[in-house]
Design a protein around this motif. Structure first.
Motif, PDB file in Angstrom:
ATOM      1  N   GLY A  20      -1.798  -2.529 -10.130  1.00 14.45           N
ATOM      2  CA  GLY A  20      -1.176  -1.635  -9.463  1.00 14.45           C
ATOM      3  C   GLY A  20      -0.478  -0.643 -10.265  1.00 14.45           C
ATOM      4  O   GLY A  20       0.394   0.450  -9.307  1.00 14.45           O
ATOM      5  N   THR A  69       5.159  -3.111  -7.904  1.00 15.95           N
ATOM      6  CA  THR A  69       3.643  -3.559  -7.281  1.00 15.95           C
ATOM      7  C   THR A  69       3.775  -4.983  -7.202  1.00 15.95           C
ATOM      8  O   THR A  69       2.929  -5.477  -6.320  1.00 15.95           O
ATOM      9  CB  THR A  69       2.964  -3.554  -8.964  1.00 15.95           C
ATOM     10  OG1 THR A  69       3.586  -4.272 -10.132  1.00 15.95           O
ATOM     11  CG2 THR A  69       2.776  -1.969  -9.253  1.00 15.95           C
ATOM     12  N   GLN A 101       1.542   0.586  -4.861  1.00 24.72           N
ATOM     13  CA  GLN A 101       0.696   1.272  -5.924  1.00 24.72           C
ATOM     14  C   GLN A 101       1.617   2.178  -6.509  1.00 24.72           C
ATOM     15  O   GLN A 101       2.428   3.113  -5.931  1.00 24.72           O
ATOM     16  CB  GLN A 101      -0.492   1.957  -5.434  1.00 24.72           C
ATOM     17  CG  GLN A 101      -1.602   1.249  -4.590  1.00 24.72           C
ATOM     18  CD  GLN A 101      -2.159   0.136  -5.702  1.00 24.72           C
ATOM     19  OE1 GLN A 101      -2.653   0.581  -6.907  1.00 24.72           O
ATOM     20  NE2 GLN A 101      -2.149  -0.992  -5.516  1.00 24.72           N
ATOM     21  N   ASN A 117      -1.985  -5.018 -15.076  1.00 24.91           N
ATOM     22  CA  ASN A 117      -1.211  -4.863 -13.738  1.00 24.91           C
ATOM     23  C   ASN A 117      -1.942  -3.879 -13.045  1.00 24.91           C
ATOM     24  O   ASN A 117      -1.667  -2.560 -13.347  1.00 24.91           O
ATOM     25  CB  ASN A 117       0.380  -4.577 -13.716  1.00 24.91           C
ATOM     26  CG  ASN A 117       0.825  -4.355 -12.522  1.00 24.91           C
ATOM     27  OD1 ASN A 117       0.420  -4.206 -11.340  1.00 24.91           O
ATOM     28  ND2 ASN A 117       2.082  -4.935 -12.285  1.00 24.91           N
ATOM     29  N   ASP A 147       0.892  -1.307   0.045  1.00 28.93           N
ATOM     30  CA  ASP A 147      -0.093  -0.014  -0.120  1.00 28.93           C
ATOM     31  C   ASP A 147       0.784   1.312  -0.017  1.00 28.93           C
ATOM     32  O   ASP A 147       0.193   2.407   0.238  1.00 28.93           O
ATOM     33  CB  ASP A 147      -0.983   0.018   1.245  1.00 28.93           C
ATOM     34  CG  ASP A 147      -1.826  -1.179   0.801  1.00 28.93           C
ATOM     35  OD1 ASP A 147      -2.242  -1.496  -0.081  1.00 28.93           O
ATOM     36  OD2 ASP A 147      -2.302  -1.771   2.117  1.00 28.93           O
TER      37      ASP A 147
END
Length: 149
Positions: free
Chosen positions: A53, A28, A33, A51, A7
């Protein structure tokens, strides 16, 4: 997975290709992120393909005001910034006798001025959470190569 990156919000400048793309993907995989910044939308979309992320942000980091716009966009979309990776870079070509201001200024703007401006713009957000700045360089600046600026 390294839970210390779960995160976290990471900006990777120059994320459309090469080391920048690999860096974005690695972050990621570690749970971060990533806001992937680059001048061209297509390579950024390719970097983000498959992906969730990676969040592409098309911007020329060397443009006037771009650093502030990038940080503002990250703060609006993610609410924080934990890592800034200054990876974008360009190399020009020519010999000393052929250099003009138009050939010399773009690499200086992208490789030197833009990372400083981006770091400066990101500093308040990074300081809040004890974030870090990673500056990626190349051997091109460490020794001369015929025909490069």
């Amino acid at each position: 997975m390294d839970s210390s990156l779960r995160d976290k919000v990471v900006v990777v400048a120059g994320a459309g290709t090469g080391i920048g793309r690999a860096t974005a993907r690695l972050f990621t995989r570690q749970g971060a992120q990533v806001v992937a910044v680059g001048r061209r939308a297509e390579p950024l979309a390719e970097a983000a393909a498959g992906n969730d992320g990676i969040h592409p942000l098309t911007a020329d980091i060397a443009a006037e005001g771009a650093a502030e716009e990038i940080v503002c966009a990250v703060m609006e979309s993610h609410g924080r910034l934990d890592v800034l990776v200054n990876n974008a870079g360009i190399v020009g070509g020519g010999t000393l006798g052929t250099f003009t201001r138009d050939l010399v200024e773009p690499p200086l703007a992208t490789n030197l001025v833009a990372p400083v401006m981006l770091a400066q713009a990101a500093l308040p957000a990074l300081e809040v959470g004890g974030g870090v700045i990673v500056n990626v360089t190349t051997s091109v600046g460490q020794r001369g190569h015929p025909g490069s600026t």
